[in-house]
Design a protein around this motif. Structure first.
Motif, PDB file in Angstrom:
ATOM      1  N   GLY A   1       0.787  -1.225   0.000  1.00 28.15           N
ATOM      2  CA  GLY A   1       0.000   0.000   0.000  1.00 28.15           C
ATOM      3  C   GLY A   1       0.821   1.277   0.000  1.00 28.15           C
ATOM      4  O   GLY A   1       0.347   2.327   0.419  1.00 28.15           O
ATOM      5  N   ARG A   2       2.041   1.191  -0.478  1.00 27.80           N
ATOM      6  CA  ARG A   2       2.888   2.381  -0.591  1.00 27.80           C
ATOM      7  C   ARG A   2       2.851   2.890  -2.025  1.00 27.80           C
ATOM      8  O   ARG A   2       3.059   2.125  -2.967  1.00 27.80           O
ATOM      9  CB  ARG A   2       4.331   2.077  -0.209  1.00 27.80           C
TER      10      ARG A   2
ATOM     11  N   LEU B   1      -4.919   5.605  -6.359  1.00 27.21           N
ATOM     12  CA  LEU B   1      -5.857   5.503  -5.240  1.00 27.21           C
ATOM     13  C   LEU B   1      -6.999   4.542  -5.547  1.00 27.21           C
ATOM     14  O   LEU B   1      -7.456   3.803  -4.668  1.00 27.21           O
ATOM     15  CB  LEU B   1      -6.378   6.884  -4.851  1.00 27.21           C
ATOM     16  N   VAL B   2      -7.447   4.518  -6.799  1.00 25.86           N
ATOM     17  CA  VAL B   2      -8.466   3.537  -7.208  1.00 25.86           C
ATOM     18  C   VAL B   2      -7.900   2.127  -7.067  1.00 25.86           C
ATOM     19  O   VAL B   2      -8.573   1.224  -6.548  1.00 25.86           O
ATOM     20  CB  VAL B   2      -8.938   3.814  -8.665  1.00 25.86           C
TER      21      VAL B   2
ATOM     22  N   GLU C   1      -5.348   2.263   3.994  1.00 26.53           N
ATOM     23  CA  GLU C   1      -4.611   3.517   3.890  1.00 26.53           C
ATOM     24  C   GLU C   1      -3.478   3.335   2.900  1.00 26.53           C
ATOM     25  O   GLU C   1      -3.102   2.208   2.568  1.00 26.53           O
ATOM     26  CB  GLU C   1      -4.057   3.945   5.250  1.00 26.53           C
ATOM     27  N   VAL C   2      -2.975   4.457   2.415  1.00 26.83           N
ATOM     28  CA  VAL C   2      -1.795   4.453   1.566  1.00 26.83           C
ATOM     29  C   VAL C   2      -0.788   5.413   2.180  1.00 26.83           C
ATOM     30  O   VAL C   2      -1.150   6.390   2.837  1.00 26.83           O
ATOM     31  CB  VAL C   2      -2.107   4.842   0.103  1.00 26.83           C
ATOM     32  N   VAL C   3       0.471   5.103   1.956  1.00 29.45           N
ATOM     33  CA  VAL C   3       1.570   5.889   2.502  1.00 29.45           C
ATOM     34  C   VAL C   3       2.495   6.220   1.347  1.00 29.45           C
ATOM     35  O   VAL C   3       2.643   5.436   0.398  1.00 29.45           O
ATOM     36  CB  VAL C   3       2.333   5.081   3.575  1.00 29.45           C
TER      37      VAL C   3
ATOM     38  N   MET D   1       3.888  10.772   4.198  1.00 27.28           N
ATOM     39  CA  MET D   1       2.502  11.239   4.138  1.00 27.28           C
ATOM     40  C   MET D   1       1.585  10.028   4.074  1.00 27.28           C
ATOM     41  O   MET D   1       1.941   8.995   3.501  1.00 27.28           O
ATOM     42  CB  MET D   1       2.288  12.171   2.936  1.00 27.28           C
ATOM     43  N   ARG D   2       0.390  10.196   4.658  1.00 30.66           N
ATOM     44  CA  ARG D   2      -0.544   9.076   4.773  1.00 30.66           C
ATOM     45  C   ARG D   2      -1.939   9.551   4.419  1.00 30.66           C
ATOM     46  O   ARG D   2      -2.329  10.679   4.717  1.00 30.66           O
ATOM     47  CB  ARG D   2      -0.496   8.564   6.205  1.00 30.66           C
ATOM     48  N   LYS D   3      -2.720   8.659   3.822  1.00 30.52           N
ATOM     49  CA  LYS D   3      -4.117   8.957   3.493  1.00 30.52           C
ATOM     50  C   LYS D   3      -4.947   7.725   3.810  1.00 30.52           C
ATOM     51  O   LYS D   3      -4.607   6.607   3.397  1.00 30.52           O
ATOM     52  CB  LYS D   3      -4.255   9.315   2.019  1.00 30.52           C
ATOM     53  N   GLN D   4      -6.043   7.947   4.512  1.00 33.30           N
ATOM     54  CA  GLN D   4      -6.976   6.865   4.803  1.00 33.30           C
ATOM     55  C   GLN D   4      -7.835   6.625   3.551  1.00 33.30           C
ATOM     56  O   GLN D   4      -8.177   7.555   2.839  1.00 33.30           O
ATOM     57  CB  GLN D   4      -7.886   7.238   5.974  1.00 33.30           C
TER      58      GLN D   4
END
Length: 136
Positions: free
Chosen positions: A59-60, A84-85, A94-96, A129-132
């Motif tokens: 997930g990076r 992101l898709v 999440e992605v980092v 940086m991280r995004k849920q």
């Protein structure tokens, strides 16, 4: 999305131009063991590769690069949207990513949040940086 084995020459054409030639990242560090197991996105314009990025199995997001003439034209945003898709399809919560300092605002507009202190990676200042990812 593009299959890495079929598209690696085009992917690395963009990444080499941006990372190796512009940013002086050592060529032997630009390609790594994650390339073959990651999912890749390739943007083209008039048949030429102009941008790329990858999503690792963990997930990076990384190796996001856009050719200089097409920066600030929305190519990077389209690449990120596709990544992101892919992350959502693979059920990542999440992605980092490791953002170069100059790109922090770009990622913040996409919903990423800075985490921790800045650090040097291949001679360039970065921040994690991280995004849920939310499932609807």
């Amino acid at each position: 999305m593009i299959d890495y084995d079929r598209g690696k020459a085009l992917i690395h054409q963009v990444r080499t131009a941006v990372f190796v030639h512009e940013q002086n990242v050592p060529a032997d560090l630009e390609i790594d063991h994650l390339d073959g197991i990651s999912q890749h996105v390739l943007a083209t314009y008039e048949g030429h590769p102009v941008g790329t990025g990858r999503l690792t199995p963990q997930g990076r997001i990384g190796r996001v690069a856009v050719a200089r003439p097409l920066r600030r034209q929305g190519v990077g945003q389209q690449i990120m949207e596709q990544l992101l898709v892919l992350a959502q399809r693979h059920h990542h919560r999440e992605v980092v990513l490791s953002a170069q300092r100059h790109a922090i605002a770009f990622y913040e507009k996409l919903g990423f949040k800075c985490e921790g202190e800045a650090y040097l990676e291949v001679g360039i200042w970065h921040v994690t940086m991280r995004k849920q990812i939310f499932f609807g």
